[in-house]
Design an enzyme around this catalytic site. Structure first.
Site, mmCIF file in Angstrom:
data_model
loop_
_atom_site.group_PDB
_atom_site.id
_atom_site.type_symbol
_atom_site.label_atom_id
_atom_site.label_comp_id
_atom_site.label_asym_id
_atom_site.label_seq_id
_atom_site.Cartn_x
_atom_site.Cartn_y
_atom_site.Cartn_z
ATOM 1 N N HIS A 162 36.308 -33.387 3.286
ATOM 2 C CA HIS A 162 35.005 -33.584 2.644
ATOM 3 C C HIS A 162 35.041 -33.326 1.130
ATOM 4 O O HIS A 162 35.989 -32.788 0.621
ATOM 5 C CB HIS A 162 33.895 -32.782 3.349
ATOM 6 N N GLU A 163 33.987 -33.808 0.464
ATOM 7 C CA GLU A 163 33.904 -33.722 -1.011
ATOM 8 C C GLU A 163 35.090 -34.389 -1.695
ATOM 9 O O GLU A 163 35.591 -33.901 -2.714
ATOM 10 C CB GLU A 163 33.801 -32.253 -1.469
ATOM 11 N N GLY A 164 35.527 -35.515 -1.158
ATOM 12 C CA GLY A 164 36.688 -36.205 -1.732
ATOM 13 C C GLY A 164 37.944 -35.789 -1.013
ATOM 14 O O GLY A 164 38.360 -34.633 -1.111
ATOM 15 N N ARG A 176 33.236 -28.765 -5.750
ATOM 16 C CA ARG A 176 34.635 -28.779 -5.329
ATOM 17 C C ARG A 176 35.263 -27.393 -5.398
ATOM 18 O O ARG A 176 36.092 -27.042 -4.562
ATOM 19 C CB ARG A 176 35.418 -29.822 -6.136
#
Lengths: 607, 607
Positions: free
Chosen positions: A457-459, A313
């Protein structure tokens, strides 16, 4: 107007990165070795990444029926990156690494990300290999991770499925033991996987000898059913091509098939795929399913994956930041050279005067200064978080634990804030260019398109916000939030010693107080549905407070008497942030504080 | 979830559009004739525009060396639009028009704009022809404007040049009298033009028999020099192909040459060109220069052009609004059908429950409600402005003059506010879609790209802001601002009669007071450099106050007891706007009020 001086200042004058070599792990490093890494990365980024950023946007990956075709420049960029040693920069000397602090790795990564965010796929490969180093067996580390660090193999993270994006508990990929002897494979317990994985970046290409997919799947119970929720999820290595226990290709293709390429708004240099595992396109070793080797214990898949989430993140935050910086540099260059219009003087404008360069207009300065405040502020925060990662890994126990907890709280901000505000910076970069910014003859429209991915993306933004307000600020009895407040107060107290910074210090103190009171008010009813109804505005405000703190802390490293351009610039950017940005938190926090249910209770039929 | 019910409500229940037929000009109209127009436009937009919106994005205009090639669908859309009579909707019956109120014309235009903003080029043609109706000679109206209204010719506005975008005073295109008899041409005083015009939309294509360029140029003085500033600018009709005084093509090509197509981020269905006038590519009638016919008096070019600016700028605002609505509808549809995750209950989430559709998540509702509040609020404002145009043209003298002045003040908002906030709506539409929103398989990414143009063309955001704070709120002794405040106060007073609206009414009253005080504070030193240093934040706040007023006024047309879905929806959207959006003005206005020079005085070297 280039990245290097800003990085140097933040690393050495603000974060004392050179001081890291007092630690045993980094003892052979020095400012000289750090600088050598930065020099190399800056050069490779300039020579092998930047010139091809538009090319990889226009020549999107395509599938010819057998292979995914990418521009030759993509392969060159990968090879140069691998040859630089950056894939294994953080690893032990013993396995060919540099034992470089993560802070330096992150800083060096900014060169590549500003040059071309999508040509390079190194981030995922490193994350993949790091995960195996933490959770894999000796053989898995040696066969897969080491070959990723050398650049011979590349890696993916295969989490999402078409029906399970944000909601990983709903994945339906199944892994069943492969034969009676499944547990005795030297590469790890061997399974057969069947399912579809969506949004897999770098999921298919010819850049490397092999692709190491890290796949989340569920092992059915004795009744053949999948365990609901995330507890049923396990992690598997599924190589595109099978290897022996020395990592040599056996010549067998595993049953991992490209089902489709996703055609994206931006970030087009990186292939993004839908992959079918075990559909039978490439039957392997006489049974159905793609062969996969379990990593860690059954049911521990998500825990293993999340181990690497903070760094992943921060990587997204850095990508967003780098795009923000790239747009800032491009629009600054344009504004310094484009003549248009006349300045507004006390008497208005005088048409008889020659045109001035647009950087002389107050509104253009505002748009440039906002970009500087957003993207340089975000860069500082990213490096601060990277420094915390180093602290977590190499600090004394108490400091390491504090770093871990601070990272828990700061990571949602590190991921979300640049994604939102450096995207806004890119929009301003377009605006500075006027009509030219709307054409593909200038790079800024691509930065804006590329950057739009980072809130997803990535949450997603919503996931980050729920994580922050629903979990992070409350975990361990709120200790993480208190720790962060303590850091901010320390900055405030130091700043209050300096009259020039007192105004900012007081503004931050007030904002922090407001944030704390709002956090309490959100949870006053202990009802998650009420507390989280406005989690995103909460996160936006939280992020602005963190950035204000970051800028104030950066100013502590700038002498009050310093009058060089860089010092004046930092002071001005911080001032912009405190005057124009920090006051925005009021509007965000008031809906959180009163647990406004206007959105949550809006009836569906009324849309 | 479709445009029509919202339009019907705003037109008939809020703006009393049907009441317009009490006016002589519209006496033959009725709600039935208005509905027939809306029906026709809705159908053409659905059949000839919407299905090809992605096509015109992917099959960008290209030049084959002779012609600009556009998809066949573009020609079909133009023909259907022309056949509908909408090009001459507002014109007199005597010349084949419908004598339709502008309010209805604008409302009907929303169907085309939501269906495909860039396939249609009608807006410019109508604006061009309207200008000629106002300022052209009888022959110019008959030969050029009438043929544009019929769809036989199309029109452009050729203002900008590569070195003169926002700064029109710097145009360098020269117009010199064409021979001794230049004043006796039946089509108007004949000149020869030489220069380059940039950003000319629909500047070259084969959709129509001819293209009527309206070109700003300077007539050199006796010394051969161009008059500096905008006073030296005149206006010319430069047809792509020469015509006789009956409008028949003479077979001669005028010297207007395509120098290049601009390749844009979005809005790709509309050709955008760099045109060379009089470079000699198409020599015509034995002399150098493109032949042009002056419209109006020398030096009056910009005044003629600005005559149409209000409608052009409302047109841009409507385009931005329509794109906002299109994204809202698309993401609403997606949110209603996409299962993902589980709702947060008082006890958190329960993984054993089936997934819910994402519209049940509070944060998705927030993103949908924001889109609704932005784009339906903007639509109301656009129609309100369109209604003012009708009032200006057909109202009693005092009302007409008030409408004119209100339009002066509101036009910068009508242009800028939707451009900024309906773009934000489109970003939220992407976000609702998650990863799918980032692919080109869904329409929302295109809406976002298309919409990014609107803050740039027809006067950038910065230009609108300087116009608003520098000119509009001060013109005629501030009478326009007072008039607007009067309208807002009337709404507030009516709302205060209704307990359910009192909270909003008080909030608006306070915001209006704050806006007025800030306007004074900005000009307290009578120094334009100080007053205008933060013109854009001022405009953003001004816009938010205008939109809050619009929403409150809309609620006056919704019964407090009405519980149908549409009424609940409008009340909820207004509530969202008052709770989440209006409080943002504080942060914007405080820098204006204290004439913050942080940006204006930031030294160039410090960036």
């Amino acid at each position: 107007m280039s990245l290097r001086p800003t990085l140097d200042f933040l690393l050495y004058e603000w974060l004392d990165a050179a001081g890291l070599n007092a630690r045993e792990r980094f003892a052979e490093h020095s400012r000289e070795t750090f600088d050598a890494v930065l020099d190399t990365c800056e050069r490779i980024a300039r020579e092998r990444f930047a010139p091809f950023n538009r090319l990889v946007d226009t020549e999107e990956p395509r599938f010819d029926g057998e292979k995914v075709i990418l521009p030759a420049a993509t392969k060159d960029a990968w090879d140069a990156y691998a040859a630089s040693g950056m894939l294994s920069a953080a690893q032990d000397y013993a396995i060919g690494g540099m034992q470089l602090p993560y802070t330096l790795e992150a800083a060096a990564g900014a060169f590549f990300a500003t040059a071309s965010i999508s040509i390079g796929g190194g981030l995922l490969t490193v994350g993949n290999a790091n995960l195996l180093m933490a959770h894999g067996s000796e053989a898995q580390r040696r066969v897969f991770a080491h070959n990723e660090f050398s650049g011979r193999f590349s890696g993916t993270m295969a989490l999402s499925e078409p029906q399970a994006g944000s909601s990983l508990s709903d994945i339906a990929t199944r892994a069943t033991p492969d034969g009676a002897d499944y547990e005795s494979d030297p590469l790890g317990p061997r399974y057969r996987l069947r399912g579809n994985k969506m949004w897999i970046s770098a999921g298919e290409h010819e850049l490397t000898e092999n692709i190491v997919h890290l796949v989340l799947a569920k092992i059915p119970g004795l009744d053949g059913r999948l365990v609901p929720g995330t507890r049923g999820i396990s992690l598997f290595i599924v190589p595109k091509k099978l290897v022996d226990d020395e990592g040599r290709l056996t010549g067998e293709r595993n049953d991992v098939a490209l089902a489709g390429l996703n055609h994206k708004l931006g970030w087009r240099g990186t292939t993004n795929t839908l992959l079918n595992f075990g559909e039978g396109r490439y039957p392997v070793r006489g049974a159905a399913g793609a062969i996969g080797y379990r990593v860690g214990q059954p049911g521990e898949g998500l825990r293993c994956m999340f181990h690497m989430m903070n760094e992943a993140r921060i990587g997204i935050g850095m990508a967003a930041t780098a795009l923000g910086l790239a747009g800032y540099y491009a629009s600054l260059d344009y504004a310094r050279n484009r003549p248009q219009g006349r300045p507004v003087g006390p008497q208005g404008k005088d048409a008889a005067q020659p045109q001035v360069r647009i950087i002389e207009h107050a509104d253009v300065k505002r748009m440039l200064l906002a970009q500087k405040a957003y993207s340089e502020g975000a860069l500082a925060l990213m490096l601060y978080c990277a420094r915390l990662v180093d602290e977590q890994h190499t600090g004394a126990p108490e400091a390491a634990d504090e770093a871990r907890l601070l990272l828990e709280v700061l990571t949602p901000i590190a991921k979300s804030w640049p994604s939102e505000f450096c995207l806004e910076a890119n929009s301003l970069a377009i605006q500075v260019h006027g009509g030219y910014g709307y054409t593909r003859d200038f790079p800024v429209e691509q930065y804006w398109r590329d950057n739009r991915l980072n809130m997803i993306h990535e949450g997603t933004h919503g996931i980050q916000a729920a994580d922050l307000l629903g979990r992070k600020v409350r975990m361990e009895g709120g200790r993480g939030l208190m720790l962060l407040a303590g850091r901010m107060n320390a900055t405030i107290e130091r700043a209050l010693q300096r009259p020039a910074l007192a105004e900012h210090a007081n503004a931050l103190a007030q904002a922090l107080q407001q944030l704390g009171a709002t956090t309490k008010a959100a949870w006053a009813t202990e009802n998650p549905a009420e507390a989280l109804a406005n989690a995103v505005p909460y996160m936006q405000a939280f992020g602005h407070v963190v950035l204000a703190w970051t800028w104030l802390d950066v100013l502590l490293a700038v002498g009050d008497d310093a009058q060089d351009a860089a010092a004046v610039g930092r002071r001005g950017a911080a001032r912009y942030f405190f005057h124009y940005e920090l006051p925005r938190i009021g509007a965000w926090l008031q809906v959180v504080a009163r647990r406004d249910m206007s959105c949550a209770q809006f009836p569906e039929a009324a849309f």
